[in-house]
Design a protein around this motif. Sequence first.
Motif, PDB file in Angstrom:
ATOM      1  N   ARG A   1      67.211  62.613  43.627  1.00 47.12           N
ATOM      2  CA  ARG A   1      65.961  62.499  44.367  1.00 47.12           C
ATOM      3  C   ARG A   1      66.005  61.326  45.357  1.00 47.12           C
ATOM      4  O   ARG A   1      65.589  61.428  46.514  1.00 47.12           O
ATOM      5  CB  ARG A   1      64.789  62.338  43.401  1.00 47.12           C
ATOM      6  N   LEU A   2      66.564  60.166  44.887  1.00 45.18           N
ATOM      7  CA  LEU A   2      66.696  59.011  45.777  1.00 45.18           C
ATOM      8  C   LEU A   2      67.637  59.316  46.931  1.00 45.18           C
ATOM      9  O   LEU A   2      67.384  58.939  48.094  1.00 45.18           O
ATOM     10  CB  LEU A   2      67.212  57.801  44.978  1.00 45.18           C
ATOM     11  N   ALA A   3      68.732  59.997  46.635  1.00 48.85           N
ATOM     12  CA  ALA A   3      69.706  60.316  47.685  1.00 48.85           C
ATOM     13  C   ALA A   3      69.083  61.182  48.762  1.00 48.85           C
ATOM     14  O   ALA A   3      69.286  60.971  49.974  1.00 48.85           O
ATOM     15  CB  ALA A   3      70.918  61.002  47.069  1.00 48.85           C
ATOM     16  N   ALA A   4      68.308  62.193  48.362  1.00 52.33           N
ATOM     17  CA  ALA A   4      67.671  63.084  49.339  1.00 52.33           C
ATOM     18  C   ALA A   4      66.637  62.329  50.176  1.00 52.33           C
ATOM     19  O   ALA A   4      66.540  62.521  51.401  1.00 52.33           O
ATOM     20  CB  ALA A   4      67.027  64.263  48.605  1.00 52.33           C
ATOM     21  N   ARG A   5      65.853  61.476  49.510  1.00 56.18           N
ATOM     22  CA  ARG A   5      64.819  60.769  50.242  1.00 56.18           C
ATOM     23  C   ARG A   5      65.408  59.746  51.219  1.00 56.18           C
ATOM     24  O   ARG A   5      64.983  59.622  52.376  1.00 56.18           O
ATOM     25  CB  ARG A   5      63.874  60.069  49.260  1.00 56.18           C
ATOM     26  N   ILE A   6      66.423  58.973  50.778  1.00 53.73           N
ATOM     27  CA  ILE A   6      66.998  57.932  51.633  1.00 53.73           C
ATOM     28  C   ILE A   6      67.690  58.535  52.852  1.00 53.73           C
ATOM     29  O   ILE A   6      67.594  58.020  53.970  1.00 53.73           O
ATOM     30  CB  ILE A   6      67.985  57.070  50.817  1.00 53.73           C
ATOM     31  N   THR A   7      68.377  59.674  52.651  1.00 57.67           N
ATOM     32  CA  THR A   7      69.133  60.288  53.766  1.00 57.67           C
ATOM     33  C   THR A   7      68.294  61.296  54.546  1.00 57.67           C
ATOM     34  O   THR A   7      68.795  61.905  55.502  1.00 57.67           O
ATOM     35  CB  THR A   7      70.397  60.979  53.235  1.00 57.67           C
TER      36      THR A   7
END
Length: 757
Positions: A50-56
């Motif tokens: 979830r963090l990876a999708a939001r940050i990128t």
Amino acid sequence: MQVERGQVERENGTDATATRRPGDARLRAEIASLQLVGHSPDPALDEIVRLAARITRCRKAFVTFVHDAEVFVLAGTGSDATQVPAATSVCGVAYMADQPLIVPDLTADPRFKHFPYVEMEGGNRFYAGCPVRLENGFPIGTLCVIDDRIRPQGLSDDELASLVHLTDLTVRLLEGRRRDARFSNYLEIASDWIWEQDAEFRFTYLSPSADRYLLQVEKFIGKTRWEAPSGNGECPEFWAEHRRMLEAHLPFRDVRFRCHRDGKERFHSISGRPVFGADGSFLGYRGTARDITDIEMVNRELEHLARHDPLTGLANRATFETRVTDAFRRWQETGEEATLFLLDLDHFKLVNDTFGHSSGDRLLMETAQRLRAHAGPQATVARLGGDEFAILEPSLARDGAIAEYAAGLAQAISVPVAGTDEHEGVECGCSMGIAVLPDHGGSFSQLMGNADLALYEAKTKGRGRFMVFDAPMRREADERNTLARELVEAVEQQQFHLLYQPVVRIADEAVIGAEALMRWNHPTRGTLPPGAFIAALDGSRQAADVGYWVLEEACRTARPWALTAPHGFRLSVNLFSGQLRDPRLVNRVRSILERTGFDGRNLDLEVTENILLAPGGDLAETLQKLKLLGVAIVLDDFGTGYGSLNHLLQFPIDRIKVDRQFVRGLGEKVDYNTVTHAVVKLAVDLGLKVTAEGIETEEQKSFLALIGCNDLQGFHFSRPVAAERIADLVGAAQAPASAMQAAAVAAASSGLKASVA
């Protein structure tokens, strides 16, 4: 930071990142065993994607695991995909790369534009993925983000850095999962189990492997160790001491205790250390435990073997010494005395040699059982080695109890052991030495030494009896030890010389031979006869060498007599028992005859009856080989030993010598006349020659002539004389008997100090 963009370089048509290393298959299988696929979601991995999708700013993000040509989704967002073939997945390429793979436009990349998820309408257009490698560098999958829009600029530096950081977190989570799985497997198969206790020492956790030992974990939770089922094998004092250690918050290692489960005794070993919070507060204990019953049983068996005789099961010498030492301590504390009985079986070697070692072992085991049955409940019964046994009996206080006890013991052992299909019946008595604690010694070695002296005295007096130690035995032993030491010096300093006692023909008293007899020129006690030292010398390691010296000296000296004696001349030489045990005997005798030129047909070698009692397996053969040298074998002191008349048939005997104790009683007691007559008649009937020794009177000579003796020897004819006087006696052999006696008297008066042979 290096980033792979667009086309992947190829070397020789091969993907440069696709190199496989030895052990990859094993590691891949190990990762697969972590059960990462098809199980409940991992919240931590879900948060990472979830963090990876939001940050990128991408629609999709995945943590993937590649195994067996498939890409498995361990965690994902923006898609419900769970598994795709590695051959049609960008992750199947990215996970093998050495750096992050960023593809701004998947439709423009010839490697990926035909993949189903790219070709489909609204499919994947942008991809950025970092390889997930374990701490050892092994690639297992990816952390990737995917978008349905082309992104010509790819990821910003901050976005890429965050993706790399999240990949590191993913690796740490998977490594932790790997370690947890490995540890869980260890706990499942380990013989140890883990336990935890709270601040009140109550169990809060036992690992599953404890169930293997039927501990029933539910009966432990919430209880202390001494309240739980495992605490039922030790006394309250044991657990009180353990609790004091816990309350002191001390670590402990390998504390061993017993417990009972299902009617069986079990043993556990526990180790633990205290656990403290960040603020220093005591939280409880954490540790390991294991079932050591098998180890304890082995240790007990080893301890038993170390302290007991393996054949009979009795205590061994080391254990017996400990019990005697304990008895001394009790005497110091309470005044309680004890009695030590030291015994061995009479003629046990004969049982082994006659019936075999299996019969000997059976006799030892039967003796052990009888000793146990006879001994008191507080006694210690031990086998010290061979056929030697000992009993320490603390309960013989009243007068006469020791003698009564010893007599009963001897009677119990003397009962014959019945035969079986496999073994002959055997009968064996015992000799016994007794010492009382503390009267006869202040230590184990003193008490044993004095009991051994009493045993020696019992054997000396004829075996089959018991003797209690007294002070004269020690003085005699000291004298024997002194004698043995002086004999060593006598051999080294050549303090021995030979005398010769003539042997006469009974018909006309002609000298037909002589017996070589040793004398010891003692530096302080003067000339000593054989009776003063022969027994000690025969038991020494110098006996064989001294015996060969006697034989060679006598043969060299007697050769002229044998060549000139008018009636022939036979030389008699006694053999020591050590020579008969010497495998060199026949060769040594042959060499001596060759060196001295003495004719073996003129040599008599004398052996005593006791030597034949316990023969070695080849003694008869050895005597037969000596006869092949022309030597005659003479059985000396016949009738005084413990042998049987069967020896006259069992061994190649040529002549017997009737012992002087029979001759001494002739004419005084009818029994002596009868026995002597029977012995001589037996020998004559068997074709043996007979020599009687110790003749001192004319009456003795006449009786022996009447019953068939061939030759005589004794003071009536001549005392032992020096070698230079034998020629005179040989020369006088043709003269009347009175002339020969006169020559012997002249020899004695010339300064020779004659002694009884």
